[in-house]
Design a protein around this motif. Structure first.
Motif, PDB file in Angstrom:
ATOM      1  N   ALA A   1       0.987  -1.331  -0.040  1.00  0.00           N
ATOM      2  CA  ALA A   1       0.014  -0.106   0.049  1.00  0.00           C
ATOM      3  C   ALA A   1       0.859   1.401   0.120  1.00  0.00           C
ATOM      4  N   PHE A   2       1.940   1.312   0.528  1.00  0.00           N
ATOM      5  CA  PHE A   2       3.028   2.436   0.610  1.00  0.00           C
ATOM      6  C   PHE A   2       3.366   2.667  -0.892  1.00  0.00           C
TER       7      PHE A   2
ATOM      8  N   ALA B   1      -2.225   5.052   2.591  1.00  0.00           N
ATOM      9  CA  ALA B   1      -1.345   3.762   2.643  1.00  0.00           C
ATOM     10  C   ALA B   1      -2.244   2.769   3.870  1.00  0.00           C
TER      11      ALA B   1
ATOM     12  N   THR C   1       0.393   3.961  -3.039  1.00  0.00           N
ATOM     13  CA  THR C   1      -0.065   5.426  -2.814  1.00  0.00           C
ATOM     14  C   THR C   1       1.178   6.354  -2.651  1.00  0.00           C
TER      15      THR C   1
ATOM     16  N   ALA D   1       3.657   6.579  -0.762  1.00  0.00           N
ATOM     17  CA  ALA D   1       3.582   7.259   0.657  1.00  0.00           C
ATOM     18  C   ALA D   1       5.195   7.654   1.032  1.00  0.00           C
TER      19      ALA D   1
END
Lengths: 160, 325
Positions: free
Chosen positions: A95-96, A150, A99, A101
């Motif tokens: 997810a990092f 994230a 997105t 991040a």
């Protein structure tokens, strides 16, 4: 009684037994980076304010720069290196990436460990819950919107 | 950090025998390791209390009040819904006390016994009065975060603990154990009266271990609230904090306590304001009048006069919250 010279300290790191030979004035961060070669946790402020050294100790997000290695005898330590399994990144790591991040990435391992701990305790966090979880991880690039996104995205992925 | 020896005793008695000059106790370590890295504390041996059983968690027994083990991590207290019903001020005081990491590492005992944050005290280049020197560098230096009252000894430090004012407002006590026995003192008396000119922030004696925080039934009968001003939105040490507590019946306040943090070297009771609202129902005008009695004898330094109106406003808001207005 241990020290002031080096002594053996045994704990678990990312699910595997580990042993280090360190004097009492060495921190957990010293032991991870210099003895075990786990350089994911970063040394930045070295005084417990920036969070770049965050690891999990018995599941709790902890500043490894402010924890003595000798005090970790028998404990379970988790670092960012232990998150991927069979070549697959952890959903939080994925997810990092998704997105975006981070910018410089120096705070990222600590951010990720704080989010991992949050999602274990709270399957459906709000943005406010994420803010509280990462308020102890400074990001000077200002990537917080991506970090919060994230965390929420990883939580959704886990629930699916 | 300079090298030191390390002991992790299993009992209070054993720990007490190991403690002494050059041999301090460590629990969460979030304050002590900072002092050691800064060269302010240079122990020969650390006595790690974390191996002592029975000093974590809390219990409430009828008639005996609330008893919290000194090694209980702050986050465990903050997140405990049952504790929040018995003593809600603890959750309020801890909300902005530190980061989640520090609250998971730091303990309630360590929070009360942490040393002050004065930048001259924490810089080894400044031989300040508290460290055995002859003067206070904040008196004519940078004094934004320093004391405005109670500086009789000439030391302008402030108490940084968020829990200390909250616990004083509920008449809490601490148990201090050593190989010689156990004594109980109020949280207020855990802090050294500045008028005594002792170069120590706390009254705990060598060899003693803070084992429990106890809030007696009378303290638990009070409603309490905590208000804190910071120089940013996320966790920070207080510029000024206010803990207010009282027994409240039909809007009338009794046994009022108003305790200020970060304005004096000790948790500072606003006695005149307490008396002004004792036995009254508090409306906005009344709260404002009482708040104007706060810190009337303050003598601010170059940079910290802002603390006086800030404290008064926090007291006004806290009183209105207590009265349910």
């Amino acid at each position: 009684m241990l020290g002031p010279g080096a002594a053996d300290v045994a704990f678990e790191v990312n699910g595997h037994p580990a042993s280090v030979h360190v004097p009492p004035h060495h921190t957990l961060l010293d032991a991870l980076r210099d003895e075990l070669g786990l350089t994911g946790a970063k040394r930045v402020c070295d005084e417990g304010t920036c969070g770049a050294c965050t690891v999990l100790v018995d599941g709790r997000p902890t500043y490894s720069c402010m924890t003595l290695a000798v005090a970790c005898e028998g404990r379970s330590i988790e670092t960012v290196e232990g998150l991927a399994h069979d070549g697959q990144l952890d959903p939080v790591q994925q997810a990092f990436i998704a997105t975006d991040a981070y910018q410089c990435g120096f705070c990222t391992p600590g951010q990720i460990m704080s989010v991992v701990a949050l999602l274990r305790a709270n399957k459906a966090p709000t943005a406010e819950d994420v803010h509280r979880a990462v308020a102890g991880n400074l990001c000077r690039c200002g990537a917080y919107p991506g970090i919060v996104e994230a965390a929420l995205r990883a939580a959704r992925a886990r629930r699916r | 950090m300079k090298p030191f020896a390390y002991a992790r005793p299993a009992t209070v008695a054993e720990a007490s025998r190991l403690l002494g000059r050059g041999s301090p106790a460590i629990a969460g370590g979030t304050d002590l390791l900072g002092l050691m890295k800064g060269g302010i504390a240079v122990p020969e041996r650390l006595v790690d209390l974390s191996g002592i059983e029975g000093l974590r968690g809390w219990s409430r027994e009828r008639g005996a009040g609330l008893r919290i083990g000194a090694l209980t991590p702050l986050v465990d207290l903050e997140e405990d819904d049952r504790l929040a019903r018995s003593l809600p001020i603890v959750r309020e005081a801890l909300a902005d006390a530190a980061t989640l990491q520090l609250k998971g590492m730091g303990t309630i005992g360590g929070n009360l016994l942490q040393r002050n944050r004065c930048w001259y005290f924490r810089d080894e280049a400044f031989p300040c009065w508290l460290k055995g020197g002859i003067r206070c560098f904040a008196a004519d230096g940078e004094s934004h975060y320093h004391a405005v009252v109670g500086t009789d000894a000439g030391c302008n430090r402030v108490t940084p603990s968020d829990l200390a004012p909250a616990l004083v407002a509920h008449d809490a006590q601490v148990r201090l154990a050593s190989a010689r026995g156990t004594r109980t003192v109020s949280v207020a008396d855990l802090f050294t009266d500045p008028a005594l000119h002792r170069r120590e922030e706390h009254t705990i004696r060598p060899g003693e271990i803070l084992t429990h925080v106890v809030v007696p039934e009378a303290g638990l009968q009070r409603r309490g609230t905590y208000r804190k001003a910071m120089d940013r939105k996320a966790w920070s040490f207080a510029l000024v904090s206010v803990a207010a507590a009282a027994r409240v019946r039909e809007g009338r306040l009794r046994d009022v306590r108003i305790v200020l943090g970060s304005v004096a070297p000790i948790p500072w009771r606003a006695l005149e304001a307490e008396q002004a609202v004792e036995g009254t129902t508090v409306d906005d005008a009344q709260a404002r009048r009482a708040s104007e009695l706060v810190l009337r004898d303050a003598v601010p330094l170059k940079d910290n006069a802002y603390k006086i109106p800030l404290a008064r406003e926090l007291v006004r808001r806290a009183l209105l919250r207590l009265a349910g207005a």
